[in-house]
Design a protein around this motif. Structure first.
Motif, PDB file in Angstrom:
ATOM      1  N   GLY A 107       6.182  -2.412   5.087  1.00 52.23           N
ATOM      2  CA  GLY A 107       4.897  -2.742   5.275  1.00 52.23           C
ATOM      3  C   GLY A 107       4.653  -1.367   6.285  1.00 52.23           C
ATOM      4  N   THR A 112       2.749   0.899   0.411  1.00 50.37           N
ATOM      5  CA  THR A 112       3.028  -0.467   0.265  1.00 50.37           C
ATOM      6  C   THR A 112       1.897  -0.799   0.522  1.00 50.37           C
ATOM      7  OG1 THR A 112       5.045  -0.363   0.635  1.00 50.37           O
ATOM      8  CG2 THR A 112       3.916  -2.545   1.342  1.00 50.37           C
ATOM      9  N   LYS A 113       0.887  -0.147   1.953  1.00 57.65           N
ATOM     10  CA  LYS A 113      -0.321  -0.577   2.511  1.00 57.65           C
ATOM     11  C   LYS A 113      -1.238  -1.029   1.529  1.00 57.65           C
ATOM     12  CE  LYS A 113       0.818   0.296   7.135  1.00 57.65           C
ATOM     13  NZ  LYS A 113       0.553   1.528   8.634  1.00 57.65           N
ATOM     14  N   GLN A 116      -0.909  -3.633  -0.776  1.00 57.13           N
ATOM     15  CA  GLN A 116      -1.605  -4.864  -0.014  1.00 57.13           C
ATOM     16  C   GLN A 116      -2.444  -4.952  -0.682  1.00 57.13           C
ATOM     17  OE1 GLN A 116       0.967  -4.041   3.533  1.00 57.13           O
ATOM     18  NE2 GLN A 116       2.927  -5.889   3.335  1.00 57.13           N
TER      19      GLN A 116
END
Length: 331
Positions: A107, A112-113, A116
């Protein structure tokens, strides 16, 4: 346009979920044009997949691009991140991107952010071997979906014999359904442990038992368990993923213990242990282990994962890693 990120060590459930998406989104007559699976081991592979996804689907139905075994949520170069951002801007409405990984997304990194924010993220992790109640519920659920009735001792038998291996559970239950349908006038009669034992091998083991044998430094037992897992078609990467999870948890518990932490809830949070009551047992398990050896063990497991993904001989690299890990836990 929809993006999905599926991760976890339950490879079978991930694969089945992707197959379900294919059935929902892709017209079978146009599947050759609109379906692509890429083993996303390099930036070039992923960029090629992005370019494919940005192409409008041919004929009827949608387009689905599957990036399997991706590492984009663990490490991502600036150039790959730029390509991901560009893809998000140009992805057609009827094109869908699916990322799958056995490893938990990091994260802290930008990719990844971004995932997400735009993707539907879902975890598919195997139930720990100690959680027999959850495994029993899994057996019940799959048995219901397969149309197989089981007695209480029949469920207990499968919990012990197969564990949380959802792929094998489905295979064994389909086999049992055939037996029941062909041999009983009343096919709805529940199957008990005695009937199940005719077709299901009770000596099956799982990767959690392998991890325990390694922790105890039992080289011969560990190699025997490994051989049985491979003979039961357990994927090498999944074995490696389970071992990595176990050793990472043991390391967290040991490091926090060494640092003087006594709050089991705090340890559970840091080590990502869902049930704080399990911390007591993890403490017992790591009593004889050394933090530095657990760190070395994770390095061995990282090399194992890299070797498997690069196509090394599965049995050879797994056996070598198991012996190295047993050596570390004995010292």
């Amino acid at each position: 346009m929809t993006m999905y990120f599926f991760w976890g060590d339950d490879e079978y459930k991930i694969t089945q979920t992707v197959k379900k998406l294919k059935l929902e989104l892709i017209d079978p007559l146009w599947a050759d044009f609109n379906e692509l699976k890429v083993n996303a081991g390099s930036d070039l592979d992923m960029i090629a997949a992005f370019n494919h996804a940005c192409t409008a689907p041919f004929g009827n139905g949608d387009r689905l691009t599957w990036l399997a075994d991706t590492t984009i949520a663990q490490k991502c170069s600036d150039s790959l991140l730029a390509e991901l951002e560009r893809t998000l801007n140009y992805l057609p409405e009827q094109s869908h991107l699916v990322f799958t990984s056995s490893t938990k997304p990091d994260g802290r990194i930008k990719s990844t952010k971004l995932l997400q924010k735009y993707a539907k993220v879902q975890e598919f992790s195997l139930i720990p071997g100690w959680n027999t109640e959850a495994i029993a519920q899994l057996v019940k659920d799959i048995a219901t979906s397969e149309g197989v009735n089981l007695t209480k001792d029949g469920i207990d038998f499968l919990v012990e014999a197969v564990g949380a291996d959802s792929r094998r559970l489905v295979m064994e239950l389909q086999k049992l359904k055939l037996l029941n349908d062909s041999s009983k006038p009343d096919a709805s009669k529940p199957l008990n442990a005695k009937a199940i034992a005719q077709l299901v091998n009770q000596t099956a083991h799982n990767s959690f038992q392998l991890a325990t044998a390694i922790r105890l430094g039992q080289v011969s037992q560990s190699l025997t368990l490994l051989t049985e897992l491979l003979n039961n078609n357990e994927a090498g990467l999944r074995i490696a993923a389970t071992l990595t999870t176990q050793f990472r948890t043991w390391l967290w518990v040991k490091v926090l213990q060494d640092a003087g932490e006594r709050d089991d809830k705090a340890i559970a949070t840091a080590a990502e242990i869902s049930n704080p009551k399990r911390v007591y047992y993890f403490k017992q398990e790591v009593q004889h282990l050394k933090s530095q050896n657990l760190i070395k063990a994770l390095s061995v497991l990282l090399q194992l994962e890299q070797g498997l993904k690069r196509g090394a001989n599965e049995t050879a690299v797994l056996q070598t890693a198991v012996i190295e890990l047993c050596t570390l836990t004995k010292t």
